[in-house]
Design an enzyme around this catalytic site. Structure first.
Site, short mmCIF file in Angstrom:
data_model
loop_
_atom_site.label_atom_id
_atom_site.label_comp_id
_atom_site.label_asym_id
_atom_site.label_seq_id
_atom_site.Cartn_x
_atom_site.Cartn_y
_atom_site.Cartn_z
N TYR A 56 0.93 -1.07 -0.13
CA TYR A 56 -0.01 -0.07 0.00
C TYR A 56 0.90 1.26 0.05
O TYR A 56 1.45 1.70 0.80
CB TYR A 56 -0.94 -0.07 1.23
CG TYR A 56 -1.83 -1.13 1.30
CD1 TYR A 56 -2.26 -1.79 -0.08
CD2 TYR A 56 -2.71 -1.26 2.50
CE1 TYR A 56 -3.23 -2.66 0.23
CE2 TYR A 56 -3.71 -2.38 2.55
CZ TYR A 56 -3.83 -3.10 1.44
OH TYR A 56 -4.72 -4.29 1.46
N SER A 203 -13.51 -4.13 1.26
CA SER A 203 -14.45 -3.34 0.54
C SER A 203 -15.85 -3.65 0.94
O SER A 203 -16.77 -4.30 -0.02
CB SER A 203 -14.30 -3.76 -1.09
OG SER A 203 -13.15 -3.39 -1.39
N GLY A 206 -18.66 -1.62 -0.92
CA GLY A 206 -18.69 -1.66 -2.17
C GLY A 206 -17.88 -0.78 -3.09
O GLY A 206 -18.40 -0.21 -4.07
N ARG A 207 -16.81 -0.33 -2.51
CA ARG A 207 -15.80 0.77 -2.98
C ARG A 207 -16.81 2.16 -3.30
O ARG A 207 -16.73 2.83 -4.16
CB ARG A 207 -15.27 0.26 -4.44
CG ARG A 207 -14.31 -0.75 -4.18
CD ARG A 207 -13.49 -1.00 -5.29
NE ARG A 207 -12.74 -2.17 -5.15
CZ ARG A 207 -12.75 -3.43 -5.12
NH1 ARG A 207 -13.68 -3.91 -5.40
NH2 ARG A 207 -11.74 -4.25 -4.61
#
Length: 328
Positions: A56, A203, A206-207
Site C-alpha cells: 500500500y 471493500s 462496495g468501493r
C-alpha cells in the site's frame, strides 16, 4: 464495540477494523494528519483491528501507522495489527510466496511499523508455484521466530484454506465480501465457520456504491483501479447507481446512513469488515454500523432491495483477476 475471536484460539478483537489502504492515497491523497485522526477515532471507539500491507503506497501505509504508534503511548498494546506480503513490484513474478521472500518482506514491514512482531501476517496473494501446505509451513516458521502471532491468507479458495490449515492454524482469510459481492457465501463462509477461521471482509461498502455518497463516474475515472473496473465503467456504472438507490432509500427509511447499514449487514453475517477511509466524518458512519443489531426481518428487507446477483459487471477485470482464486 462488538467483538469476535481472531482465529480458532486467538484473541478477542473488535468485529470492525480499519483497512489502511486509504492512507496510501489509493483513492486520492491522504495526509498523515488525516490518517492519524482516523486511527485516533478508531482507538477511541474500541475498533482495535488495523489491516495494512507492504504494497500500500510501497510501504507508505505502514510508515504512517508506525509514526502513529511512535507518537501515541499505549496504542500498540491496545491495537491488533495485521499486514500482508506476497505481491511483488516488478520482475517476472507478480506473486512470490518463497519463504525467504516472505520473511524479508515481513522484516521490512516490522521496521516501517516500528514493532518487533505483528499480530497477524497474511499472504496477500497465493503463489501457485508452491502448495498450500508449503506456504503454511513457511508461515508457521515465522510464528516460531516470533515475527507474527498468527497467520492468514487473502483471496484464496476454501479448498486452499483447508489444505493450509492442516499444516498450520489459519487465523483469518481476507476476502471481498459485501452486499455487492456475495461469492464467499458459496464455500468460504462455511469453511471459515467450520475451522474457526475469521472471515475479514474488505471493500464492505462496495468501493462507495453502498454509501450515501457513491463516487461519481468522473471521480471513478480519475483512479486507475476504478477506471478499468467493470462496475465503474459505463453502462454498468449508471445501472449500479440506480440499483443502489433502492438501498439508500431503505437506509433513510430505517434512519441510518447507508454505509452503516452495509457494515451492520457484514457483521450480522459473521464477518469482520475492514472499510477504508481518510475522513473521520465518514468513519463515524462506518462505526455506527458496529452498533446496529439487525433483526432477521431487517436482513430480509435489505436483501430484498439488493438480492444476490444484483450488481452489473464483474468485481474485477481480467488483469485484476490475476492472483485471486476463483472457486465457483
Amino acid at each position: 464495540m462488538k467483538t469476535t475471536r481472531m482465529g480458532p484460539d486467538g484473541p478477542e478483537v473488535s468485529q470492525f477494523g480499519i483497512g489502511a489502504m486509504s492512507f496510501a492515497g489509493i483513492y486520492g491523497d491522504a495526509t498523515v494528519e488525516e490518517s492519524h485522526a482516523v486511527l485516533d477515532a478508531c482507538r477511541a471507539a474500541g475498533a482495535v483491528h488495523i489491516d495494512t500491507s507492504n504494497v500500500y503506497g510501497n510501504g507508505r501505509s505502514e510508515e504512517i501507522i508506525g509514526a502513529w504508534f511512535a507518537k501515541t503511548p499505549g496504542a500498540r498494546d491496545e491495537m491488533h495489527l495485521a499486514t500482508k506480503a506476497g505481491i511483488t513490484r516488478g520482475g517476472e513474478r507478480r506473486f512470490n510466496n518463497d519463504p525467504e521472500y516472505l520473511e524479508e518482506r515481513l522484516d521490512g514491514s516490522l521496521k516501517r511499523l516500528g514493532v518487533e512482531c505483528v499480530d497477524l501476517f497474511y499472504i496477500h496473494r497465493y503463489d501457485r508455484t508452491h502448495t498450500p501446505e508449503e506456504v503454511a509451513g513457511s508461515l508457521k516458521r515465522l510464528i516460531e521466530k516470533g515475527k507474527t502471532r498468527a497467520v492468514g491468507f487473502s483471496e484464496i479458495a476454501p479448498s486452499t484454506l483447508r489444505r493450509a490449515f492442516a499444516e498450520c492454524p489459519i487465523a483469518a482469510v481476507q476476502s471481498e465480501y459485501s452486499l455487492s459481492t456475495r461469492a464467499p457465501e458459496l464455500g468460504m463462509v462455511q469453511a471459515c465457520a467450520e475451522l474457526g477461521t475469521t472471515l475479514v471482509a474488505f471493500s464492505p461498502v462496495g468501493r462507495s456504491l453502498l454509501t450515501d455518497a457513491p463516487f461519481s463516474y468522473e471521480r471513478g475515472q480519475s483512479h486507475a483501479f476504478l477506471a478499468s473496473n467493470p462496475r465503474f465503467m459505463q453502462p454498468n456504472y449508471d445501472a449500479n447507481i440506480a440499483a443502489t438507490d433502492r438501498f439508500r432509500a431503505l437506509a433513510a427509511e430505517m434512519g441510518e446512513p447507508a454505509a452503516a447499514l452495509a457494515i451492520a449487514w457484514c457483521i450480522a453475517k459473521g464477518s469482520l469488515p475492514i472499510p477504508g477511509t481518510k475522513n473521520t466524518a465518514h468513519l463515524k458512519e462506518l462505526l455506527r454500523g458496529a452498533e446496529i443489531d439487525l433483526t432477521p426481518e431487517d436482513i430480509a428487507r435489505i436483501e430484498a432491495v439488493l438480492p444476490v446477483g444484483w450488481a452489473h459487471g464483474d468485481r474485477y477485470n481480467a488483469t485484476q483477476w490475476e492472483g485471486p482464486e476463483r472457486y465457483c
